[in-house]
Write a protein that holds these residues in place. Sequence first.
Motif, PDB file in Angstrom:
ATOM      1  N   LEU A   1       0.649  -1.337  -0.278  1.00 45.92           N
ATOM      2  CA  LEU A   1       0.183   0.073   0.207  1.00 45.92           C
ATOM      3  C   LEU A   1       0.904   1.389  -0.331  1.00 45.92           C
ATOM      4  N   GLU A   2       1.847   1.141   1.293  1.00 44.90           N
ATOM      5  CA  GLU A   2       3.590   2.603   1.082  1.00 44.90           C
ATOM      6  C   GLU A   2       3.272   2.427  -1.251  1.00 44.90           C
ATOM      7  N   GLU A   3       3.152   1.522  -2.053  1.00 45.80           N
ATOM      8  CA  GLU A   3       3.876   1.509  -2.946  1.00 45.80           C
ATOM      9  C   GLU A   3       2.880   2.560  -3.864  1.00 45.80           C
TER      10      GLU A   3
ATOM     11  N   ILE B   1       4.566   3.869 -19.110  1.00 38.23           N
ATOM     12  CA  ILE B   1       4.174   3.993 -17.321  1.00 38.23           C
ATOM     13  C   ILE B   1       5.393   2.527 -17.392  1.00 38.23           C
ATOM     14  N   SER B   2       5.645   2.355 -18.253  1.00 32.23           N
ATOM     15  CA  SER B   2       6.072   0.658 -17.472  1.00 32.23           C
ATOM     16  C   SER B   2       7.276   0.854 -16.723  1.00 32.23           C
ATOM     17  N   HIS B   3       8.144   1.781 -16.948  1.00 28.43           N
ATOM     18  CA  HIS B   3       8.967   2.395 -15.799  1.00 28.43           C
ATOM     19  C   HIS B   3       8.704   2.497 -13.916  1.00 28.43           C
ATOM     20  N   PHE B   4       7.498   3.051 -13.926  1.00 31.16           N
ATOM     21  CA  PHE B   4       6.538   3.046 -12.855  1.00 31.16           C
ATOM     22  C   PHE B   4       6.569   1.792 -12.591  1.00 31.16           C
ATOM     23  N   LEU B   5       6.176   0.697 -13.359  1.00 28.47           N
ATOM     24  CA  LEU B   5       5.303  -0.099 -12.364  1.00 28.47           C
ATOM     25  C   LEU B   5       6.097  -1.040 -12.154  1.00 28.47           C
ATOM     26  N   GLY B   6       7.576  -1.042 -13.091  1.00 18.72           N
ATOM     27  CA  GLY B   6       8.920  -1.996 -13.047  1.00 18.72           C
ATOM     28  C   GLY B   6       8.792  -1.678 -11.266  1.00 18.72           C
ATOM     29  N   ASN B   7       9.463   0.036 -11.390  1.00 20.92           N
ATOM     30  CA  ASN B   7      10.122   0.740  -9.786  1.00 20.92           C
ATOM     31  C   ASN B   7       9.127   0.189  -8.770  1.00 20.92           C
ATOM     32  N   ALA B   8       7.419   0.093  -8.696  1.00 20.70           N
ATOM     33  CA  ALA B   8       6.774  -0.007  -7.485  1.00 20.70           C
ATOM     34  C   ALA B   8       6.569  -1.585  -7.296  1.00 20.70           C
ATOM     35  N   VAL B   9       7.178  -2.352  -8.514  1.00 15.81           N
ATOM     36  CA  VAL B   9       6.901  -4.157  -7.657  1.00 15.81           C
ATOM     37  C   VAL B   9       8.156  -4.024  -7.620  1.00 15.81           C
TER      38      VAL B   9
ATOM     39  N   SER C   1      11.931  -3.789  -0.370  1.00 16.50           N
ATOM     40  CA  SER C   1      11.478  -3.742   1.731  1.00 16.50           C
ATOM     41  C   SER C   1      11.771  -5.043   2.177  1.00 16.50           C
ATOM     42  N   MET C   2      11.510  -5.789   0.794  1.00 15.65           N
ATOM     43  CA  MET C   2      11.978  -6.634   2.606  1.00 15.65           C
ATOM     44  C   MET C   2      12.843  -7.991   2.418  1.00 15.65           C
ATOM     45  N   SER C   3      13.819  -7.464   0.937  1.00 16.91           N
ATOM     46  CA  SER C   3      15.099  -7.864   0.990  1.00 16.91           C
ATOM     47  C   SER C   3      16.219  -7.123   1.742  1.00 16.91           C
TER      48      SER C   3
ATOM     49  N   ASN D   1      14.744  -0.861   2.880  1.00 19.99           N
ATOM     50  CA  ASN D   1      14.421  -0.246   2.085  1.00 19.99           C
ATOM     51  C   ASN D   1      14.085   0.366   1.040  1.00 19.99           C
ATOM     52  N   ARG D   2      12.750   1.207   0.956  1.00 16.75           N
ATOM     53  CA  ARG D   2      12.870   1.474  -0.893  1.00 16.75           C
ATOM     54  C   ARG D   2      13.184   2.211  -1.061  1.00 16.75           C
ATOM     55  N   PHE D   3      13.154   1.974  -2.894  1.00 15.12           N
ATOM     56  CA  PHE D   3      14.468   3.115  -3.727  1.00 15.12           C
ATOM     57  C   PHE D   3      12.962   4.183  -4.007  1.00 15.12           C
ATOM     58  N   GLN D   4      13.564   5.654  -3.987  1.00 17.42           N
ATOM     59  CA  GLN D   4      12.996   6.785  -5.159  1.00 17.42           C
ATOM     60  C   GLN D   4      13.440   5.750  -6.738  1.00 17.42           C
ATOM     61  N   TYR D   5      11.560   6.369  -7.221  1.00 19.16           N
ATOM     62  CA  TYR D   5      11.689   5.819  -8.974  1.00 19.16           C
ATOM     63  C   TYR D   5      12.824   6.371  -9.719  1.00 19.16           C
ATOM     64  N   ASP D   6      13.823   7.987  -8.944  1.00 18.66           N
ATOM     65  CA  ASP D   6      14.594   8.380 -10.066  1.00 18.66           C
ATOM     66  C   ASP D   6      16.141   8.293  -9.648  1.00 18.66           C
ATOM     67  N   ASP D   7      15.936   7.319  -8.778  1.00 15.54           N
ATOM     68  CA  ASP D   7      17.729   6.989  -7.713  1.00 15.54           C
ATOM     69  C   ASP D   7      18.345   6.568  -8.850  1.00 15.54           C
ATOM     70  N   GLU D   8      19.295   6.298  -9.238  1.00 13.08           N
ATOM     71  CA  GLU D   8      20.524   6.047 -10.018  1.00 13.08           C
ATOM     72  C   GLU D   8      21.003   4.605 -10.247  1.00 13.08           C
TER      73      GLU D   8
END
Length: 489
Positions: A146-148, A166-174, A180-182, A185-192
């Motif tokens: 839900l956070e994602e 928007i495929s890159h948004f979908l890939g980043n979200a999943v 997060s589980m591994s 933490n999660r990453f910002q979508y623009d993180d290089e």
Amino acid sequence: MDLQTVLVLVLLFLAVFLLVYRRGRRLNLPPGPRGLPVVGNLLSLLPSKLLSNMAAWRQQYGDVYSVRFMNRVIVVLCGHKAIHDALVKQPEIFSDRPSMLSRTLRRDPGLVMAPYGERWAERRRFALSALRQFGMGRRSAEGRILEETTALCAAIRSLDGAPADISHFLGNAVSNIICSMSFGNRFQYDDEEFKRLSHAFSYLVGGRNRIVGMLLQFVLPLLRKLPMTSNWRSHGIQMSDYIIEFIMKRVEEHKASFDRSDIRDIIDVYLSEDAGSGVNEEALGTVIRDLFIAGSETTATTLKWGLLYTSLNPDVQTKVQEEIDREFPSGEVPPWSERGRLPYTEATIMEIQRIRAIVPLNLFHGTSADTTLYGYDIPAGSYIIPSLWSAMMDPEVTPEPEKFRPERFLDEEGKVVKPEWFLPFSAGRRRCLGEQLAKMELFLFYTSLLQQFTFKLPDGAPTPPMDGALGTVLSPAQYDICAIPRHTS
């Protein structure tokens, strides 16, 4: 390489081919197309024609047939019954992996490519235990998703309905769910670094040229010297190595901050207990890599297909939105525990999984002993393709299979039914271990997106080709889509 060496190699290859061919004549192998001398059915197995050719061969030769790929005989299982009779009724024999698969990327085979046996079982137990500890199928995982969904919808809303891929948004979200589980933490979508990681995963699972190169070099190792196969293997190894090095860097960071009383993620699970002889530190890196590939690329690709089919079927989209609005008028994201209130929505997600199976031909299985199936001899070491596509696109059980009809999964009372031919996660002991997580992700992401947006192709845009590109997964062609916000708040 001099002429004499070339002649020796050619003669050696012909000798091996004739030996395999004569052995096949002695055995009662499943029937199949004759093919050409030496190359067998190679030209018919190119990805662009593969699914249609395999459907035609099934009509001609039955639910169990064989094809020749250079020097290999590959047995194809078609329909849910043949797949069940092999993978479920003879799991000890049909759960192996061909050894060449694990050699293509040089390192520890990880989990997905590991040969069947106790070491594989230890790794699977570890992965399942770690996923469950961090919420697979539980409320804690739902919170991460839900956070994602909030971040994903915000990113799409920023486009203000303009046409975009928007495929890159979908890939980043999943991918962020597994991050997060591994890693905790999660990453910002623009993180290089996150972008490079996502690119590496996409390379390993997609592209027709890469899948052809992989198949060629693993069925006939001599062909590794060819430019196409050599380039695929070299770059594939680089991408896999980059992913593992990324993971191992996080392992070292975790060692420095590890607190046994505060287990944050899958890496901490490994550090906190004896994971067994099957999971050493190198194996941890490859197991987490496999969780990313199996748990993120497949779900993201399902969502890409899902939004495409949703935009092409506005009547279905309207029914889904009306059901969500009716059952959750306050605008809250429908929780996983309440999915029973949205049978049409759930049936729509299942139809997305059916009509474009993400791994249509599964991954190669192998046989660990001689056996028989439907009266045919299946020798030990055979390569097996359990065709999930054939099970879920069979007109005998799914009339007009190319039509998008969620009603297939609803009974007369409007309740969800799950037919035995519905096999998006495969079957048997190699069944996808992240199935529960994937189901939760698909439900929460899809309902959130349809609740907040109406999707359509740009005005005047042609319908994208719907056959997809067959790599390790079946990916849709690149397409732009308009996400029109349904609410202004």
